[in-house]
Design an enzyme around this catalytic site. Structure first.
Site, PDB file in Angstrom:
ATOM      1  N   CYS A  92     -22.765   2.876   2.878  1.00  0.00           N
ATOM      2  CA  CYS A  92     -21.441   3.489   2.963  1.00  0.00           C
ATOM      3  C   CYS A  92     -21.521   4.905   3.567  1.00  0.00           C
ATOM      4  O   CYS A  92     -21.784   5.028   4.746  1.00  0.00           O
ATOM      5  CB  CYS A  92     -20.755   3.453   1.598  1.00  0.00           C
ATOM      6  SG  CYS A  92     -18.964   3.519   1.771  1.00  0.00           S
ATOM      7  N   TYR A  93     -21.357   5.950   2.764  1.00  0.00           N
ATOM      8  CA  TYR A  93     -21.480   7.298   3.341  1.00  0.00           C
ATOM      9  C   TYR A  93     -22.818   7.420   4.075  1.00  0.00           C
ATOM     10  O   TYR A  93     -22.905   8.012   5.146  1.00  0.00           O
ATOM     11  CB  TYR A  93     -21.393   8.369   2.246  1.00  0.00           C
ATOM     12  CG  TYR A  93     -21.406   9.797   2.769  1.00  0.00           C
ATOM     13  CD1 TYR A  93     -20.217  10.482   2.998  1.00  0.00           C
ATOM     14  CD2 TYR A  93     -22.608  10.455   3.041  1.00  0.00           C
ATOM     15  CE1 TYR A  93     -20.219  11.784   3.486  1.00  0.00           C
ATOM     16  CE2 TYR A  93     -22.621  11.751   3.531  1.00  0.00           C
ATOM     17  CZ  TYR A  93     -21.423  12.420   3.754  1.00  0.00           C
ATOM     18  OH  TYR A  93     -21.434  13.707   4.230  1.00  0.00           O
ATOM     19  N   VAL A 242     -36.585   6.421 -30.677  1.00  0.00           N
ATOM     20  CA  VAL A 242     -37.380   5.604 -29.770  1.00  0.00           C
ATOM     21  C   VAL A 242     -38.206   6.459 -28.794  1.00  0.00           C
ATOM     22  O   VAL A 242     -39.414   6.256 -28.646  1.00  0.00           O
ATOM     23  CB  VAL A 242     -36.471   4.671 -28.922  1.00  0.00           C
ATOM     24  CG1 VAL A 242     -37.306   3.746 -28.064  1.00  0.00           C
ATOM     25  CG2 VAL A 242     -35.540   3.890 -29.809  1.00  0.00           C
ATOM     26  N   ASP A 243     -37.563   7.432 -28.158  1.00  0.00           N
ATOM     27  CA  ASP A 243     -38.246   8.182 -27.108  1.00  0.00           C
ATOM     28  C   ASP A 243     -39.455   8.947 -27.645  1.00  0.00           C
ATOM     29  O   ASP A 243     -40.549   8.851 -27.099  1.00  0.00           O
ATOM     30  CB  ASP A 243     -37.288   9.166 -26.424  1.00  0.00           C
ATOM     31  CG  ASP A 243     -36.007   8.488 -25.972  1.00  0.00           C
ATOM     32  OD1 ASP A 243     -36.009   7.253 -25.882  1.00  0.00           O
ATOM     33  OD2 ASP A 243     -35.016   9.201 -25.732  1.00  0.00           O
ATOM     34  N   LYS A 399     -34.077   4.403 -20.225  1.00  0.00           N
ATOM     35  CA  LYS A 399     -34.183   4.008 -21.641  1.00  0.00           C
ATOM     36  C   LYS A 399     -34.754   2.606 -21.840  1.00  0.00           C
ATOM     37  O   LYS A 399     -35.627   2.399 -22.672  1.00  0.00           O
ATOM     38  CB  LYS A 399     -32.788   4.075 -22.274  1.00  0.00           C
ATOM     39  CG  LYS A 399     -32.786   3.907 -23.771  1.00  0.00           C
ATOM     40  CD  LYS A 399     -33.053   5.226 -24.420  1.00  0.00           C
ATOM     41  CE  LYS A 399     -32.919   5.207 -25.923  1.00  0.00           C
ATOM     42  NZ  LYS A 399     -33.093   6.587 -26.447  1.00  0.00           N
ATOM     43  N   GLU A 541     -20.391  10.340 -31.175  1.00  0.00           N
ATOM     44  CA  GLU A 541     -20.422  11.074 -32.438  1.00  0.00           C
ATOM     45  C   GLU A 541     -19.045  11.715 -32.655  1.00  0.00           C
ATOM     46  O   GLU A 541     -18.289  11.907 -31.697  1.00  0.00           O
ATOM     47  CB  GLU A 541     -21.512  12.149 -32.395  1.00  0.00           C
ATOM     48  CG  GLU A 541     -22.929  11.600 -32.268  1.00  0.00           C
ATOM     49  CD  GLU A 541     -23.384  10.783 -33.467  1.00  0.00           C
ATOM     50  OE1 GLU A 541     -22.814  10.947 -34.570  1.00  0.00           O
ATOM     51  OE2 GLU A 541     -24.313   9.971 -33.307  1.00  0.00           O
TER      52      GLU A 541
HETATM   53  N1  GLN Z   1     -16.154   8.891   1.562  1.00  0.00           N
HETATM   54  C1  GLN Z   1     -16.582   7.894   2.494  1.00  0.00           C
HETATM   55  C2  GLN Z   1     -15.443   6.926   2.802  1.00  0.00           C
HETATM   56  O1  GLN Z   1     -14.402   6.986   2.210  1.00  0.00           O
HETATM   57  C3  GLN Z   1     -17.757   7.125   1.923  1.00  0.00           C
HETATM   58  C4  GLN Z   1     -17.393   6.331   0.699  1.00  0.00           C
HETATM   59  C5  GLN Z   1     -18.598   5.776  -0.006  1.00  0.00           C
HETATM   60  O2  GLN Z   1     -19.725   6.133   0.258  1.00  0.00           O
HETATM   61  N2  GLN Z   1     -18.353   4.906  -0.988  1.00  0.00           N
HETATM   62  O3  GLN Z   1     -15.572   6.102   3.677  1.00  0.00           O
END
Ligand code: GLN
Length: 543
Positions: A92-93, A242-243, A399, A541
């Site tokens: 995407c981005y 646990v940790d 975790k 909590e």
């Molecule tokens: N902001 C960019 C867009 O709207 C990328 C979105 C994204 O990476 N999900 O296209």
């Protein structure tokens, strides 16, 4: 870097996919999915300078993000990623960033935003699909979340998959292993998303799928021995959670009794908890444990404090004072012990990967909702690097990986699956002032609730459960007599990441049974309520 054995070890011992985070809420899922494929993956902010990287990744993934690449001030990746000559996948981005770098005109605002499902079809060239889509036949449902889009195909790239709305739903470079996806393969709504990530990490980057907790264990032990040396000694605070239990057992396996664990009884632990932790850690797991009973000092100091943040701060601060007093005694004893010889040089903390990510986050640390009290906090001389050096063997683990490591270390299932318990203990489960009487009520009620949950066989279905005390009192009638008693609040939630949560849906008769036992067995209580609030807006909590 000294003091980060977990991290340094993971890089040197496992093929690593580096995920550069542009601020998407899904970025950490990319890392998770890869690790589920037994490929080690680490996330760093998109602003990471590659020359400062302490390892060479086998591949790089550029995540999604909320910005638009063409806007001023939007984040951009260090151009040196292209000089590493390792495969790159932009999501995407991340894909828009790849295209924008080649030509700013490649990315534009789309005419309509696209959120949700789309049908994707991989393109066949000469009768076969690109190797990113290896083994994936026909169309698949993918999940989109974008407003911007590629205006045209970046130079040197070709389309490898299309959707109805996105002509460039997936692109690949014609002769370099560089890919871009408009959709999000890391979310479960995308069919075959994991297969795509596997094709990238294993098929294209050539990562070996060796990230298992058994292998991690062997490597971690070797690394701890290397860092600590033949004679070095290590100190830590443990809580029974646990940790810290897993980290302590790991240290014990690596350096035996040169590892010193300290359990501070802060007076706000659960019923019989201190004794139980002592039995588990010291007797069952053979950890060199010192228990300090400071309950009276905590309870005295809590007198009159009503504000939740003040309570947390008081407990955190007092804890550090007491731990420090004990540390000095142990350091003296250790230095004078001829069988062990070395000085205590290290302080161990059970920090997990989500805390590391949070502190590195590109978006900056999120608003403080509550002050966190990690086991022990950090005494100043342990935090500033001048005194004890910090060692964090779990710093690269999530975790569920810590739990898997616990199993690999032979820690009993009951301990491995324990619900989290806050550092300030039941002090934050008593609204307002903490008094010995209310601590006793919270303890008894909690013990009944948790025992009934265990008896019903639903403990592992619940992520966290407890009983709290509301100090406002209500009128009741018991044995024909008017009573004026406290209100017990039951809380039980399910969650995968503790960031959001929902109340557990108990059968009605279960709640009735618990109510009945509490009002009958716990003196001073005449009402029991079940808190059905989700998170958000509630927190897990009460304080
Ligand atoms: N902001 C960019 C867009 O709207 C990328 C979105 C994204 O990476 N999900 O296209």
């Amino acid at each position: 870097m000294a003091g980060e054995p977990g991290e340094a070890m993971a890089h040197s011992a496992f093929d690593t996919i580096l995920v550069l985070d542009f601020g998407s809420q899904y970025t950490h899922l990319i890392t998770r999915r890869l690790r589920e494929l037994n490929v080690f993956s680490e996330m760093l902010p998109c602003t990471q300078k590659l020359s400062e990287l302490k390892f060479t990744p086998k591949g790089i993934i550029l995540s999604g993000g909320p910005y638009s690449v063409y806007e001023e001030g939007s984040p951009h990746v260090d151009p040196a990623v292209f000089d590493l000559n390792v495969p790159i996948l932009g999501i995407c981005y991340g894909m828009q960033e790849l295209a924008y770098r080649l030509n700013p005109e490649n990315v534009i605002a789309g005419t309509h935003r696209e959120y949700g499902h789309a049908m994707l079809k991989a393109r066949s060239i000469d009768n076969h699909v690109d190797r990113l889509f290896d083994g994936i036949e026909g169309s698949m449902r993918v999940w989109m979340s974008h407003g911007d889009k590629l205006a045209k195909l970046p130079e040197g790239f070709h389309t490898i998959a299309t959707s109805d709305n996105s002509e460039y739903a997936a692109i690949g470079h014609e002769n370099k292993p560089i890919y871009g996806l408009q959709f999000h393969p890391e979310v479960t709504h995308t069919q075959n998303g994991t297969a795509l990530l596997k094709n990238f990490a294993v098929g294209i980057c050539g990562c070996k799928q060796e990230w298992t907790m058994q292998k991690f264990l062997e490597e971690a032990i070797a690394q701890i021995r290397h860092t600590v040396g033949e004679k070095g000694q290590v100190l830590a605070a443990v809580s029974g959670g646990v940790d810290s239990t897993v980290a302590a057992k790991l240290m014990k396996e690596a350096i035996g009794s040169r590892f010193w664990a300290v359990l501070v009884n802060n007076g706000v632990m659960r019923l019989n908890e201190c004794e139980q932790v002592q039995r588990d850690l010291s007797e069952a797991l053979g950890i060199n444990l010192t228990v300090v009973d400071a309950s009276q000092r905590f309870l005295d100091g809590l007198k009159g404090i009503e504000d939740p943040e003040k309570k947390r701060k008081f407990i955190g601060g007092k804890f550090i004072d007491i731990f420090e007093e004990e540390a000095i005694k142990i350091e003296e004893a250790a230095a004078n012990d001829p069988t062990k010889a070395g000085k205590i040089e290290f302080f161990m903390q059970g920090t997990l990967y989500p805390d590391v990510i949070e502190s590195l986050s590109f978006k900056g640390p999120s608003a403080t909702i509550k002050t966190h009290h990690n086991v022990g906090g950090l005494p100043a001389r342990m935090a500033n690097g001048q005194g004890l050096k910090l060692i964090e063997p779990l710093r690269s683990l999530y975790k569920d990986e810590v739990r898997a490591l616990g199993r690999a270390l032979g820690i009993p299932e009951e301990l491995v699956m324990r619900h989290p318990f806050p550092g300030p203990g039941i002090a934050v489960r008593i609204l307002g002032e903490v008094t010995p009487e209310k601590v006793e009520i919270a303890r008894q009620a909690d013990h009944i609730f948790i025992s009934e949950i265990r008896k019903a066989g639903i403990y592992d279905q619940i992520s966290q459960a407890y009983a709290a005390v509301d100090p406002s009192r209500a009128v009741g009638v018991m044995g024909d007599k008017r009573v004026y008693g406290y209100i017990v609040v039951l809380r039980a939630v399910t969650t995968t990441d503790f960031m959001t949560a929902e109340a557990y849906n108990f059968p009605w008769d279960f709640l009735q049974r618990v109510m009945n036992r509490i009002v009958n067995e716990v003196h001073g209580v005449c009402r029991v309520v079940y808190d059905i609030t989700s998170k958000p807006p509630g927190t897990i909590e009460l304080e």
